[in-house]
Design an enzyme around this catalytic site. Sequence first.
Site, PDB file in Angstrom:
ATOM      1  CB  SER A 139      -0.886  -0.005   1.256  1.00  0.00           C
ATOM      2  OG  SER A 139      -1.566   1.225   1.415  1.00  0.00           O
ATOM      3  CE1 TYR A 152      -4.256  -2.317   5.065  1.00  0.00           C
ATOM      4  CE2 TYR A 152      -3.341  -0.168   4.503  1.00  0.00           C
ATOM      5  CZ  TYR A 152      -3.820  -1.413   4.115  1.00  0.00           C
ATOM      6  OH  TYR A 152      -3.845  -1.748   2.779  1.00  0.00           O
ATOM      7  CE  LYS A 156      -1.548  -4.234   3.289  1.00  0.00           C
ATOM      8  NZ  LYS A 156      -1.550  -5.521   2.549  1.00  0.00           N
TER       9      LYS A 156
END
Length: 234
Positions: A139, A152, A156
């Site tokens: 991402s 998150y 990533k």
Amino acid sequence: MNKNLVVITGVSQGLGRAMLERFSEYDNWIVAGCSRSEKEIIKLRTIFDQRHDFEVVDVSNADSVLRWSEKLLERYNLAPNLLINNAGIINTAAPLWEISPQEFDTVIKVNICGVANVIRAFVPGMIKHKKGILINMSSGWGREPAKNLAPYCASKFAVEGLTQSLALELPKGLAAVALDPRESINTPMLQKGVPEAVSTSPTPAQWSKVAVPYILSIGEQDNGKSLTCPLVAQ
């Protein structure tokens, strides 16, 4: 015609479902996909050609992933030509100190441990066949931070580092890359994490029409790279 096998995790919705749609349009590709949702897996089995394979698998459970890999090897006698670690979840947007330990741990287990479990289950067979490309979906938030998405982002960033280390370990004929979809895509994850971005974001179907041909262009020469999908024209 020689058949190629692509394994995609998280195929019941979002980017995984869109990639499934695109790969199923190629006669020479077999898609093996998984999801935690039994309801959605049953639905996929009724929609798509029986040459494809769909199983209920929780990627955060190493034993479940291993059983899945063994079943696929028995059915197709093929190692994946392409392995796409796509399954992932996002935390509810909030400052880190307000996110519960349970939610934080779940994001880490799916987004990091899940990737490792899939690699552990499938890569030995790919090494034996001396070929295969691993795509670990990353991402932009795995390269630049964002507020209220610390779990998150952490997961990533970890995927980026894990991929680069894995690339150093793979033998000739294999490659691993971290792939950023480039932009926000209107998926359930985006709707949960950054709902204000939904109205200006392309759909997964729009994205996959650009992304899948790009993924098919990735080769051994890209081993260890952090790549970004081309921009989706809207």
